[in-house]
Scaffold this motif. Structure first.
Motif, PDB file in Angstrom:
ATOM      1  N   CYS A 138       0.866  -1.182   0.000  1.00  0.00           N
ATOM      2  CA  CYS A 138       0.000   0.000   0.000  1.00  0.00           C
ATOM      3  C   CYS A 138       0.898   1.226   0.000  1.00  0.00           C
ATOM      4  O   CYS A 138       1.843   1.314   0.787  1.00  0.00           O
ATOM      5  N   CYS A 141       0.171   3.080   3.715  1.00  0.00           N
ATOM      6  CA  CYS A 141       0.545   2.525   5.018  1.00  0.00           C
ATOM      7  C   CYS A 141       1.670   1.497   4.904  1.00  0.00           C
ATOM      8  O   CYS A 141       2.223   1.068   5.917  1.00  0.00           O
ATOM      9  N   CYS A 150      -5.511  -3.523   3.425  1.00  0.00           N
ATOM     10  CA  CYS A 150      -5.178  -2.711   4.590  1.00  0.00           C
ATOM     11  C   CYS A 150      -6.394  -1.865   4.956  1.00  0.00           C
ATOM     12  O   CYS A 150      -7.435  -1.947   4.321  1.00  0.00           O
ATOM     13  N   CYS A 152      -6.647   1.368   4.853  1.00  0.00           N
ATOM     14  CA  CYS A 152      -6.739   2.676   4.189  1.00  0.00           C
ATOM     15  C   CYS A 152      -8.007   2.742   3.347  1.00  0.00           C
ATOM     16  O   CYS A 152      -8.462   1.740   2.828  1.00  0.00           O
TER      17      CYS A 152
HETATM   18 ZN   LIG Z   1      -2.840   1.065   3.365  1.00  0.00          ZN
END
Ligand SMILES: [Zn+2]
Ligand SMILES: [Zn+2]
Length: 168
Positions: A138, A141, A150, A152
């Motif tokens: 990602c 992150c 994730c 996000c």
């Molecule tokens: Zn992420």
């Protein structure tokens, strides 16, 4: 990968030998990998011509997710190895014109290690991928997305579209 060629050097031009290679080699970064295949040695007038067809499984780092993984690589090469001493008399030969050439040492040992190292490097992909569909990390992150999504937000809306949706 060290071959004693004393016998072959004393044979007539055109004599050949075949060697099966199968060994574990320690790479520059201290990681072990298997090297296997076949080399053919040919006695020429002034040298031993070596032709190798080899396979290795090198440890690579995925360019997307940074995971290490092993990938089989095949490569071949042809190199000339020059004797540094006369095989019959043991007298040193003049190597001044041969700077940079691969050589056979004074004990008639032909060492393939350096050529193998150089040619193996050429087949290592510029951007290795652990798998074709690697999802990478990602960008926000840094989580490895191969291990799952994730936290996000999936996609940020283009501000121009955001205005349009407000109007609607
Ligand atoms: Zn992420
Ligand atoms: Zn990857």
């Amino acid at each position: 990968m060290q071959i004693n060629v004393a016998q072959l050097l004393q044979e007539s031009i055109g004599s050949t030998r075949k060697y099966q290679v199968d060994e574990v080699v320690t790479g520059d970064e201290g990681n072990d990998h298997r090297l296997y295949g076949e080399c053919q040695l040919l006695r020429t007038q002034s040298s031993i011509l070596v032709k190798c067809q080899l396979n290795t499984d090198t440890e690579l780092i995925c360019s997307r997710c940074l995971a290490t993984f092993r990938q089989p690589l095949a490569f071949k090469f042809e190199e000339e190895y020059l004797p540094t001493v006369d095989v019959n008399t043991g007298a040193p030969l003049d190597m001044s014109d041969e700077a940079g050439a691969f050589t056979i040492d004074e004990h008639h040992i032909l060492d393939l290690k350096e050529a193998v190292r150089q040619y193996a490097q050429l087949v290592i992909p510029m951007k290795p991928l652990c798998r074709k569909e690697c999802s990478g990390l990602c960008q926000k992150c840094g989580k490895n997305l191969n291990e799952g999504p994730c936290a996000c937000p999936t996609e940020e809306m283009d501000p121009r579209w955001a205005k349009l949706t407000q109007l609607m």
